[in-house]
Structures are given as C-alpha cells and as structure tokens.
Design a protein around this motif. Sequence first.
Motif, short mmCIF file in Angstrom:
data_model
loop_
_atom_site.label_atom_id
_atom_site.label_comp_id
_atom_site.label_asym_id
_atom_site.label_seq_id
_atom_site.Cartn_x
_atom_site.Cartn_y
_atom_site.Cartn_z
N SER A 1 0.83 -1.21 0.00
CA SER A 1 0.00 0.00 0.00
C SER A 1 0.86 1.26 0.00
O SER A 1 0.53 2.25 -0.67
N VAL A 2 1.96 1.22 0.74
CA VAL A 2 2.88 2.37 0.76
C VAL A 2 3.43 2.62 -0.65
O VAL A 2 3.47 3.76 -1.13
N PHE A 3 3.86 1.56 -1.32
CA PHE A 3 4.41 1.72 -2.66
C PHE A 3 3.34 2.14 -3.66
O PHE A 3 3.62 2.90 -4.59
N GLN A 4 2.12 1.66 -3.47
CA GLN A 4 1.04 2.09 -4.35
C GLN A 4 0.76 3.59 -4.19
O GLN A 4 0.59 4.31 -5.19
N MET A 5 0.72 4.07 -2.96
CA MET A 5 0.48 5.48 -2.72
C MET A 5 1.64 6.32 -3.23
O MET A 5 1.44 7.39 -3.84
N LEU A 6 2.87 5.86 -2.99
CA LEU A 6 4.04 6.58 -3.50
C LEU A 6 4.01 6.64 -5.03
O LEU A 6 4.31 7.67 -5.64
N ASN A 7 3.61 5.53 -5.63
CA ASN A 7 3.51 5.46 -7.09
C ASN A 7 2.48 6.45 -7.61
O ASN A 7 2.70 7.15 -8.62
N ILE A 8 1.33 6.55 -6.93
CA ILE A 8 0.28 7.49 -7.34
C ILE A 8 0.79 8.92 -7.29
O ILE A 8 0.61 9.70 -8.23
N VAL A 9 1.43 9.28 -6.18
CA VAL A 9 1.92 10.66 -6.02
C VAL A 9 2.97 11.00 -7.08
O VAL A 9 2.90 12.05 -7.73
N LEU A 10 3.94 10.11 -7.27
CA LEU A 10 5.00 10.37 -8.24
C LEU A 10 4.46 10.42 -9.67
O LEU A 10 4.92 11.24 -10.48
N ILE A 11 3.51 9.55 -9.98
CA ILE A 11 2.93 9.58 -11.33
C ILE A 11 2.17 10.87 -11.56
O ILE A 11 2.26 11.48 -12.64
N ASP A 12 1.43 11.35 -10.55
CA ASP A 12 0.73 12.62 -10.72
C ASP A 12 1.71 13.78 -10.89
O ASP A 12 1.44 14.73 -11.64
N TYR B 1 2.95 13.45 -14.43
CA TYR B 1 1.92 13.89 -15.38
C TYR B 1 1.80 15.42 -15.40
O TYR B 1 1.54 16.02 -16.45
N THR B 2 1.98 16.06 -14.25
CA THR B 2 1.95 17.53 -14.20
C THR B 2 3.11 18.11 -14.99
O THR B 2 2.95 19.10 -15.74
N ILE B 3 4.29 17.51 -14.84
CA ILE B 3 5.46 17.97 -15.60
C ILE B 3 5.23 17.78 -17.10
O ILE B 3 5.53 18.67 -17.91
N THR B 4 4.70 16.63 -17.47
CA THR B 4 4.43 16.36 -18.89
C THR B 4 3.41 17.34 -19.46
O THR B 4 3.57 17.83 -20.59
N ALA B 5 2.36 17.64 -18.69
CA ALA B 5 1.35 18.59 -19.14
C ALA B 5 1.96 19.97 -19.36
O ALA B 5 1.66 20.64 -20.37
N ALA B 6 2.81 20.41 -18.43
CA ALA B 6 3.45 21.71 -18.58
C ALA B 6 4.34 21.74 -19.82
O ALA B 6 4.38 22.74 -20.55
N THR C 1 1.53 18.33 -5.30
CA THR C 1 2.10 17.76 -6.53
C THR C 1 2.48 18.85 -7.52
O THR C 1 3.50 18.73 -8.21
N THR C 2 1.68 19.92 -7.58
CA THR C 2 2.00 21.03 -8.49
C THR C 2 3.27 21.74 -8.06
O THR C 2 4.11 22.10 -8.90
N LEU C 3 3.43 21.96 -6.77
CA LEU C 3 4.62 22.64 -6.25
C LEU C 3 5.89 21.85 -6.58
O LEU C 3 6.89 22.42 -7.04
N ILE C 4 5.84 20.54 -6.36
CA ILE C 4 7.01 19.70 -6.65
C ILE C 4 7.31 19.72 -8.14
O ILE C 4 8.47 19.81 -8.56
N ALA C 5 6.25 19.65 -8.97
CA ALA C 5 6.45 19.67 -10.42
C ALA C 5 7.03 20.99 -10.89
O ALA C 5 7.84 21.02 -11.83
N ALA C 6 6.64 22.10 -10.26
CA ALA C 6 7.16 23.41 -10.64
C ALA C 6 8.62 23.58 -10.23
O ALA C 6 9.42 24.19 -10.94
N ILE C 7 8.97 23.00 -9.09
CA ILE C 7 10.34 23.12 -8.59
C ILE C 7 11.28 22.18 -9.32
O ILE C 7 12.45 22.51 -9.56
#
Length: 531
Positions: A107-118, A121-126, A445-451
């Motif tokens: 479950s920890v890895f699934q949640m980590l995977n979700i956060v990192l993928i989002d 995806y934010t970086i890719t969208a930008a 997630t947006t803040l991390i993607a911007a940084i």
Amino acid sequence: MVCDRFKTPAWVDTHPEGIPNLKKGTLFTAAIHIFCGIVGAGVLALPRSLGWLGWVAGPILIIVFYLVSLLSSWLLADCYEVEGVENGRYHDIVKHIMGIRYAYGVSVFQMLNIVLIDIAYTITAAKAMVTLANTACGWQGIDSGDCFNTSWIMTVIFGAVQIVSSLVPNLESAWWVSFIGVITSLFYSSVALALGLKSASNRLGTVGGIPANHVNKAFEILNALGAIGFAYSFSSILVEIQDTLRQPPKAAKTMSKATNVAVTASFAFYFVVAIGGYASLGNDVPSYILGGLQGPEWVIFVANLCVLLHMWSAYQIYAHPMFDTLESHVKAFKLRQAKAKGDAELPAKVEELKRMSLAARQGSAAGTKTMDATAPAAPPAATPLRRLSRVSAMAGEKLQRLSQNAAMYRVSTGFADTSVPSNDDHFVLPWWQRLITRGIYVVLTTLIAAIMPFFGAMAGLVGALAFFPLTVFFPFRCWRTVYKPTGWFNYMLYVIEFGMALVCVAATIASFRNIIVSWSTFKIFEGAGTL
C-alpha cells in the motif's frame, strides 16, 4: 495456464472454472483496460532511454522488461483466488498470502507510485503546454522572448485546472474522463510512432548511445532503465481489472490471455516508437519525443494538445484513489463526532448504505445460483469478503453504475477507512471540504512539479521506485508462497528478483542524482533547465 506446470504436485485447483458470478468483464474488456493502462506518457521518454543505452543494449533491455512484466502478470493473475477466497485488490492478495505487514508495504508503494505519477503527469502537461505556446507564437510571428511559454506558469495553470476538476465527487460522476484519456493517449502515441517511422530512414544513433563522460554515462544509463520501468508500471491495476471478469471461465485463465494480448501489443508499440524515434533523431533525441520529431506543425500541435488532455484525465484517474483514502478518514472522524454528540442522522445514513451493500451481495449470490446451479459453490471463507462488490447509494432507484455496464475497475490504496462508505458509493464530503482535502494534494504535486520539472529524470524515478516492489517482489513472492515451485523455474524467479532489485536500487540513486544535478542549474522563474 502458462505457469501451471511449475506448481507443486500437491496443489489442487478447487475451482477449475472459477467461482461463478454475474460480473460484466470479458477477455476483450480486460485486454482493452490493460493496453490503455500501459500506453501513455511513458512512451514519450522511451526514445531518449534507448539513446542512452545504444542500439544493442537498448532493444535488448526493452525486451527484458517486457518479458519480466509479462511473467509477473501471469503470476499475479494466479493469486487472485487462493483457497476459495477471491481477493479483489492488490493489497488484499498480499495481506491474504503474506500477512498484514507486507500488505502495508504494498500500500505504501502504491500510494508513492500514485503521487509520483501525478507529479510526472503535471510535468508532462506543462511541457506540452510550453510546446503548444511555442507553436502558436510561431504561427502568429511572435518572438520567443515575448511568448507566453514559461514552464512554471504553465505548471501552476495546470494545477489550478486540476483543483477545479477535482471537485467532481467521483469518477462515476465523470465517466467520460476515462474515455478522453483512451482516445488522446492513442492519438499522440500513434503520432510519435508515425513521425518516428517516417524519418527512421535517417538511420541515426550509435551502438554506444549518447556520448558522455564515464560518470554521467553510467548514471544516465541507470536512469534510462528506470524510465523503461516507468513505461511498464501497470501492475497496480491488474488485480482490479481481473476483479471485473465474469466467471466461468476462470478469471485467472481469462486474465492470462488478456495480458498476453495487451502487454505484447503494448511492447510492440513501445518498441517501434523507441526504435523509430532514435533512428530519426539519433543522439540528439530529447527526453520528450514530441519536442524533437519533424512533421506537419498542425499534427504536432494536435498531438501535444492530446498529451495535455490525457495528462489532465490521467491525473484525475490516479488521484481519486488518494482522494478516497484521505476523505475516508475525514468521514470516519465526522461519524465518530456525530455518535459522541448523540446525532443519529449520519450514523443512520452510514448503516443504511451498509445494509444496501449487504443486500446487493446477497442478491448477487442468489443470481449466481440461478445462473449456474451445477457450478461448485464457493467455500464459506469466500462469503464475507468485502470490496468484491459495491452498491451505489441510489441502488434503491436501480441506478446502473458505469462499472456494471462497462466493466470499469476501481483502484484502492489499502489505507482507506473501510468503516465508512467510499466516494464511489456516493457518500461524499461537502464541496468545500473536498476543495480543502483535494486542493492540498493538488497543490503539493503542483509545487514539486514546478520546482523539479525534469520529465526524463522524474520518469526514471517513478519506474525505479515502483517497478521492483509492485511488478517483481510482491507477485513473485505471493506466487511462490502459494504454489511452492521447485527446480529451475524457482531458481529463475530468484535470479530475476535479485537482478531487478539491484537494477532498481541503482536506478533510484541515478534518478535522484540526475534530479539534483538538473536542479542545481535550474532557475524556476526563468523557466530554464533540462525538461
């Protein structure tokens, strides 16, 4: 099934045709779900990964990751039903076979995977938005210095759109989100494929790959392995897809066939895109392949627009299980407060939803007996399982859910509070509370993607962190625990497990190093840096 011959002779399948049910999933729907779950943003980084590995090692390692992913999918499908118990979620399988501590781990890895993928995806969208802006400015004759194309601003705009989009109570309320994701991902992936093949006659690229000093070369190769792993990071949805399948025939048999078709088709797609992209652009291939391919401007513009739309929809699909998890604890807290204050309205509503859910399960069981009176009955252990069926809060009005009609699957993190109904059951928080809980996640997630807007390095990090535990370790260990293989096949599983562990650890270190190096020269408000 493929792996049956390697199981211990003492193993006996008590339900050779599966436990009969009235679900709607078929071989076709499962294959489509798997294919669409695999093909996506990962394809955009593959040509660059091949570039770092070169013409010999690159194709070989893409094939290796494909074979490991296919084997893992077979093993995981075999673990869906164990001892007459069907486990409809990945973490349920691990909990049933390996115990609660390992279930927390998955479950920890699934949640980590979700956060990192989002974040990815934010970086890719930008990046797609920047490319769209540059193309539009070129059409209008606007100088690049005057063009509205700053990376961090595009990231913030995408995050703001996601905050508004996140107010949708659940994905059942917006089934078209998945439809948009499927159509757009297939379009931009096909554009990358077609434009790459069109210019593949350039025959660029080298056996040794992109030149660099020994240290940078080593770290970039390892990061490339992580990016390949990111392209194949689909294991977390396989069990949920299998849980939609109708039985008989046995779900594991149907799922094995579906993975053969979908994973092989995805591999062929990935392989040709990677080969075509590297042959077209050689050692100058960018981490975002659509930023380098040559073709009609309007085609590339539409492809980037599709990338943007897909990232918007994919972000929501991955984020909603996290929203459900966070909000389940808020709802549980409110329920405890209501009981403490003597307020009977909220507890009564929760109990009514639970009652309807139980009635739905009993109704399914009755329908199953009518459908196939000669089928072997499931053991008593299978009866009390939760999560195998859900009921809408409007079930009394015979609302047909999307999951019933289209065999849609639902992903769960394993950390949700199951004492309260989920968002998919239409038991949701008021809009302003959803705005707070979901807004915090999107802002993070947006803040991390911007940084750290480094698409190639972030893709490598996601793959490096998630591929080994979710695609190798847990499926291999669960299957080995249940079926106790012996001989060369068992030794092969250990070798693959050990080898992939070393690769993913090294790739994780390399990805962190690449992010740090890129960050050291990146200026946020100037939009500089390597994307």
